[in-house]
Design an enzyme around this catalytic site. Structure first.
Site, short mmCIF file in Angstrom:
data_model
loop_
_atom_site.label_atom_id
_atom_site.label_comp_id
_atom_site.label_asym_id
_atom_site.label_seq_id
_atom_site.Cartn_x
_atom_site.Cartn_y
_atom_site.Cartn_z
CB CYS A 9 -0.81 0.08 1.48
SG CYS A 9 -0.62 -0.07 2.71
CG ASN A 12 4.54 -1.94 5.11
OD1 ASN A 12 5.62 -2.17 5.44
ND2 ASN A 12 3.78 -2.56 5.53
CB CYS A 14 -3.78 1.58 7.03
SG CYS A 14 -3.63 3.49 8.20
NE ARG A 15 -4.59 1.76 1.62
CZ ARG A 15 -4.07 2.21 0.67
NH1 ARG A 15 -5.00 2.15 -0.68
NH2 ARG A 15 -2.94 2.96 0.42
CB SER A 16 0.01 -3.80 2.86
OG SER A 16 0.98 -2.80 3.40
CG ASP A 121 -4.83 5.61 2.43
OD1 ASP A 121 -5.49 5.50 3.58
OD2 ASP A 121 -4.26 6.90 1.90
P1 4NP Z 1 -1.49 2.39 4.43
O1 4NP Z 1 -2.42 4.53 4.80
O2 4NP Z 1 -1.43 3.08 2.84
O3 4NP Z 1 -2.79 1.75 4.32
O4 4NP Z 1 -0.80 2.54 4.75
C1 4NP Z 1 -2.00 5.12 4.86
C2 4NP Z 1 -0.37 5.32 5.74
C3 4NP Z 1 0.18 6.99 6.12
C4 4NP Z 1 0.01 7.69 5.00
C5 4NP Z 1 -1.18 7.66 3.70
C6 4NP Z 1 -1.74 5.97 4.06
N1 4NP Z 1 0.58 8.70 5.35
O5 4NP Z 1 0.11 9.73 3.86
O6 4NP Z 1 0.99 9.01 5.57
#
Ligand code: 4NP
Length: 156
Positions: A9, A12, A14-16, A121
């Site tokens: 993702c 790294n 939240c989703r992954s 996201d």
């Molecule tokens: P992820 O979510 O891609 O599912 O881990 C996010 C985590 C952090 C950020 C964006 C999306 N960020 O902009 O810091």
């Protein structure tokens, strides 16, 4: 034969990591030989544990993902993993842009193995987004595992 899968993702956190946790449980419950990891296309959260909201949702689902630590995708990952599975179309586009020549990994979108589309996201949303994220990543992981098992059956 062990198949290896990297979930990707943006951050790294939240989703992954949720996809990694869900897939790990499915693989263990089926006794399949699948190696699993996750990474982000971005570098903001390198070394961080999963977002507290992702950890809380995982715990509600009976999974502990607190030991996971974020890392960024590397060129080496394209040679090391059989499958690199993106959470959304932007992640996939970023992976395609950095894919080295002669890469081993097959790239796909997680929900191409389930209902299609992106895993949105959840980072800027509320807690409720994480329940939907988990539902989607578990669906995708289930479909991916079936695809891997089918692939293995045709190659042995
Ligand atoms: P992820 O979510 O891609 O599912 O881990 C996010 C985590 C952090 C950020 C964006 C999306 N960020 O902009 O810091």
């Amino acid at each position: 034969m062990t198949i290896s899968v990297l979930f990707v993702c943006l951050g790294n956190i939240c989703r992954s990591p949720l996809a990694e946790g869900a897939m790990r449980r499915l693989v263990e419950s089926e006794g399949a030989a699948v190696e699993i990891d996750s990474a982000g296309t971005g570098d903001w959260h390198i070394g961080h544990a999963p977002d507290p909201r992702a950890q809380a949702e995982a715990l509600r689902q009976g999974l502990d993902i607190s030991m996971l630590r974020a890392r960024q995708v590397t060129e080496e990952d394209f040679h090391r993993f059989d499958h690199i599975v993106a959470m959304d179309a932007k992640n996939l586009a970023d992976l395609l842009a950095m894919q080295p020549g002669g890469a081993r990994a097959a790239l796909s979108l997680l929900l191409d193995h389930a209902e299609g589309g992106d895993v949105p996201d959840p980072y800027y949303g509320g807690d409720e987004g994480f329940a939907e994220t988990f539902r989607l990543v578990e669906d995708g992981a289930r479909g991916l595992l079936q695809a891997i098992k089918g692939q293995r059956a045709t190659t042995v």
